[in-house]
Design a protein around this motif. Structure first.
Motif: not given
Ligand SMILES: [Zn+2]
Length: 279
Positions: A62-66, A71-77
Motif C-alpha cells: 500500500a502507499t504510506v504517506i508520512g 504516518s497514514v497507510s493505504t491512501v491510494e483509494h
C-alpha cells in the motif's frame, strides 16, 4: 479530462469511518473544504503532511504517506477518487493509522463525493503537460508517459493463474471513473493471505473488502471479467494524485505497482512542478 481544469474542493465537510485493510484498526477520516492553493493535506495529529510524492515513506502493498513519527497507510483509494473528481484542495483529517478500506474499492468514496458535490475554486489547477516521452522501467515493469491532449491510461496487468493477463484502455473523467473503475476491488490470493498476516499486513482483510482468488478462480462473483486491471487503474490514479498536479498525458503501464508509480510521480513532480532535476 480534456483541457485545463480549475482547482476544486468539496462543497461541504464529510466523514468516513471503517477498519483498515492492513492494520484491522478502526479509523475516521474527516474531509474539510480548503481554499485554493492548500493542496491535498493529511492532518495527522499536529503534523500536516501534503499528499505529494516526496512524502511517500513506504510502498510495500500500500502507499504510506508520512513525516517524522506521523504516518497514514493505504491512501491510494481515497486519493484515486479525489483525483478522478478533480479535487485539488482539501483538508484530510485522519484519526487512526490507515484510511478505511470499506469494500476494497473506491465506490463509497465516489458515492459520498457525488452526494456532497465538488466546488470550483475559480483558479487554474497546476497541470503537468509533458513535452516529450518519459520511460520508467523496473525489471519487466514499465511506465511510459507520452504527450497527449487528455489523461488516458492503458494498463496491462499480468498475474499468476488464475488471474492471468488483462488489458484496459481508460480515458479518464469523473463520470467514466464512477461507472468503470470505482467499484473494482482490491484483490489477492487465498494462499498469500496467511503470509501477509504473518508480516502484520491484511489483518483487516476479508471476503467483505477484497476480491480473493483460490487455485480455481475468484471466490466471489466478479463485477467485470477484468476487474483486476480496473483496480490497477484505480490504484495508479491514487498514486498519481501525489503529483500534486493534474496530468495531461497518455500513461502506458505494464505490470506496474505502487513502488514504480512512486518513482514516476517523484521524477515528474521534481521536473515539471518543482523545477528540480531532469528526467
Ligand atoms: Zn488498491
Amino acid at each position: 479530462m480534456r483541457g485545463r481544469m480549475n482547482r476544486r474542493t468539496l462543497s461541504s465537510e464529510l466523514t468516513i469511518a471503517g477498519i483498515g485493510l492492513h492494520s484491522g484498526v478502526e479509523a475516521t477520516v474527516v474531509l474539510r473544504p480548503a481554499v485554493a492553493g492548500t493542496g491535498l493535506v493529511f492532518e495527522l495529529g499536529d503534523e500536516h503532511v501534503p499528499a505529494t510524492a516526496e512524502n511517500v515513506v513506504e510502498t510495500s502493498r500500500a502507499t504510506v504517506i508520512g513525516r517524522g513519527a506521523a504516518s497514514v497507510s493505504t491512501v491510494e483509494h481515497l486519493l484515486s477518487a479525489l483525483y478522478a473528481f478533480g479535487v485539488s484542495d482539501l483538508h484530510i483529517n485522519v484519526h487512526g493509522p490507515e484510511i478505511p478500506v470499506l469494500d476494497g474499492s473506491a465506490r463509497e468514496y465516489v458515492a459520498l463525493l457525488e452526494q456532497v458535490g465538488v466546488r470550483d475554486l475559480g483558479e487554474p489547477a497546476p497541470t503537468i503537460v509533458p513535452s516529450t516521452a518519459h520511460f520508467f522501467a523496473d525489471g519487466d515493469r514499465l511506465v511510459v508517459i507520452l504527450p497527449a491532449d487528455a489523461l488516458r491510461i492503458r494498463f496491462v496487468a499480468d498475474f499468476p493463474a488464475p488471474i492471468g493477463a488483462q488489458y484496459l484502455d481508460f480515458l479518464c473523467d469523473a463520470q467514466r471513473y464512477a461507472g468503470e473503475i470505482a467499484a473494482a476491488r482490491t484483490f489477492g490470493y487465498l494462499a498469500e493471505v496467511e503470509a501477509l498476516k504473518a508480516r502484520g499486513l491484511a489483518l483487516g482483510g476479508s471476503l467483505d473488502n477484497a476480491l480473493v482468488f483460490d487455485a480455481d478462480g475468484p471466490m466471489q462473483p466478479l463485477q467485470w471479467p477484468n476487474e483486476v486491471v480496473r483496480h490497477k487503474i484505480l490504484d495508479l490514479l491514487g498514486d498519481f494524485a501525489l503529483l500534486g498536479a493534474r496530468l495531461q498525458a497518455q500513461v502506458i503501464a505494464v505490470k506496474s505497482g505502487h513502488a514504480l508509480h512512486s518513482r514516476v510521480t517523484k521524477a515528474l513532480r521534481d521536473h515539471y512542478v518543482l523545477g528540480v532535476g531532469s528526467i
